[in-house]
Design a protein around this motif. Sequence first.
Motif, PDB file in Angstrom:
ATOM      1  N   TRP A   1       0.769  -1.147   0.021  1.00 54.52           N
ATOM      2  CA  TRP A   1      -0.191  -0.181   0.098  1.00 54.52           C
ATOM      3  C   TRP A   1       0.981   1.392   0.014  1.00 54.52           C
ATOM      4  O   TRP A   1       1.639   1.400   1.141  1.00 54.52           O
ATOM      5  CB  TRP A   1      -1.316   0.277   1.200  1.00 54.52           C
ATOM      6  CG  TRP A   1      -2.051   0.706   1.863  1.00 54.52           C
ATOM      7  CD1 TRP A   1      -1.873   2.373   2.522  1.00 54.52           C
ATOM      8  CD2 TRP A   1      -2.888   1.705   0.445  1.00 54.52           C
ATOM      9  NE1 TRP A   1      -2.503   3.362   1.852  1.00 54.52           N
ATOM     10  CE2 TRP A   1      -3.634   3.415   0.446  1.00 54.52           C
ATOM     11  CE3 TRP A   1      -3.084   0.867  -0.751  1.00 54.52           C
ATOM     12  CZ2 TRP A   1      -4.570   3.526   0.366  1.00 54.52           C
ATOM     13  CZ3 TRP A   1      -4.409   1.941  -0.681  1.00 54.52           C
ATOM     14  CH2 TRP A   1      -4.766   2.875  -0.704  1.00 54.52           C
TER      15      TRP A   1
ATOM     16  N   LYS B   1      -0.799   8.251  -0.262  1.00 55.86           N
ATOM     17  CA  LYS B   1      -1.603   8.434  -0.637  1.00 55.86           C
ATOM     18  C   LYS B   1      -1.337   9.641  -1.970  1.00 55.86           C
ATOM     19  O   LYS B   1      -0.753  10.432  -1.958  1.00 55.86           O
ATOM     20  CB  LYS B   1      -2.590   9.912  -0.444  1.00 55.86           C
ATOM     21  CG  LYS B   1      -3.862   9.165   0.649  1.00 55.86           C
ATOM     22  CD  LYS B   1      -4.006   9.893   1.843  1.00 55.86           C
ATOM     23  CE  LYS B   1      -5.476   8.962   3.134  1.00 55.86           C
ATOM     24  NZ  LYS B   1      -5.850  10.366   4.076  1.00 55.86           N
TER      25      LYS B   1
ATOM     26  N   GLU C   1      -8.721   3.916   2.515  1.00 54.67           N
ATOM     27  CA  GLU C   1      -7.172   2.948   3.716  1.00 54.67           C
ATOM     28  C   GLU C   1      -7.313   2.081   4.171  1.00 54.67           C
ATOM     29  O   GLU C   1      -9.059   1.849   4.340  1.00 54.67           O
ATOM     30  CB  GLU C   1      -6.274   4.469   2.991  1.00 54.67           C
ATOM     31  CG  GLU C   1      -7.376   5.140   4.507  1.00 54.67           C
ATOM     32  CD  GLU C   1      -6.460   5.618   5.377  1.00 54.67           C
ATOM     33  OE1 GLU C   1      -5.522   6.603   4.144  1.00 54.67           O
ATOM     34  OE2 GLU C   1      -6.364   7.036   6.358  1.00 54.67           O
TER      35      GLU C   1
END
Length: 314
Positions: A58, A61, A127
């Motif tokens: 991940w 952003k 998220e």
Amino acid sequence: MHLIINRHAASGNAAKSADLVLSALDNKQISYKDYSTDYPGHAIDITRELLKTTLTPWPDKKANSRFPLLVILGGDGTLHEVVNALDQHFHIPIAYIPCGSGNDFARGVSLSRDPLMALEHLLEITEPQPYHVLHYLENIQEEEGYATNNIGIGIDAAIVARSNVSASKQTFNKFKLGSLSYLYTAIQVLTKQKGFPLMVEVNGKSVGFDNAFLCTTTNHPYFGGGIAIVPEADVKSKAIDLVVVERIHLLKLFRLIGQLLKRKHMSSPYVHHFKSQNIRIVSTTSQFGQADGEELDSRPFDIQFTTVERLFWL
């Protein structure tokens, strides 16, 4: 979305849940790739292949970025396989739509066990969040792994071994009564399970039991399809909860089971609760073992437990 689907979970009932989810994704015009498991351990093979070709950690952003999200449709066993296949890739998030018979992990993280509601929840998330999973190292056979629910030796593992081959499990799962399957099998096994010597090492101290009956290390309240073995356990906490129950007379044992179902068992003098970030258990005699409902061989155990933090899309 990259969906690993175990249509065989819950004695085949997961296939209906999966079809509902895929139909909903089609109606919403959401792109996905689906991979169905064909045999035990297939989810491990699929995950490892996706790890080589598709999955990424991940990121921070980033505007307008696309991310390959791994989604599991199956039961606790399927989730267990994927978590272990990912191993130390803790920053690759896992999304989960429960389709199993027990669904203890879903209960532990307060995730709806309705597949369409779980999907809606998944689609609202922007998220991933960190959750703790159990990490274990079995020193005798040098076996290492992870568990999202619990790891046990003794009666709970013996019940798992019996339940997994029980014809009654399929009957109960047909009517979505997986918890009753566990309890039904438990009653059958109770009279046969003998006490065994056990050593618990926690916070620098060793505690010995001559007649242990159940030994369960857990990451959240539930085991056995919704039974709250440690009502206060929290999957967000680094701490591990260990419960040891001593072998007692059958009548007292049935009374204790009644207390367990009412969540009043922790006050029993035969129930011992330990809480720490590092726990070790040693059983010198051969006992059944289980990790997230997956059978471990009947053998002696010397297990060290800690927790690790990994990302889930929950």
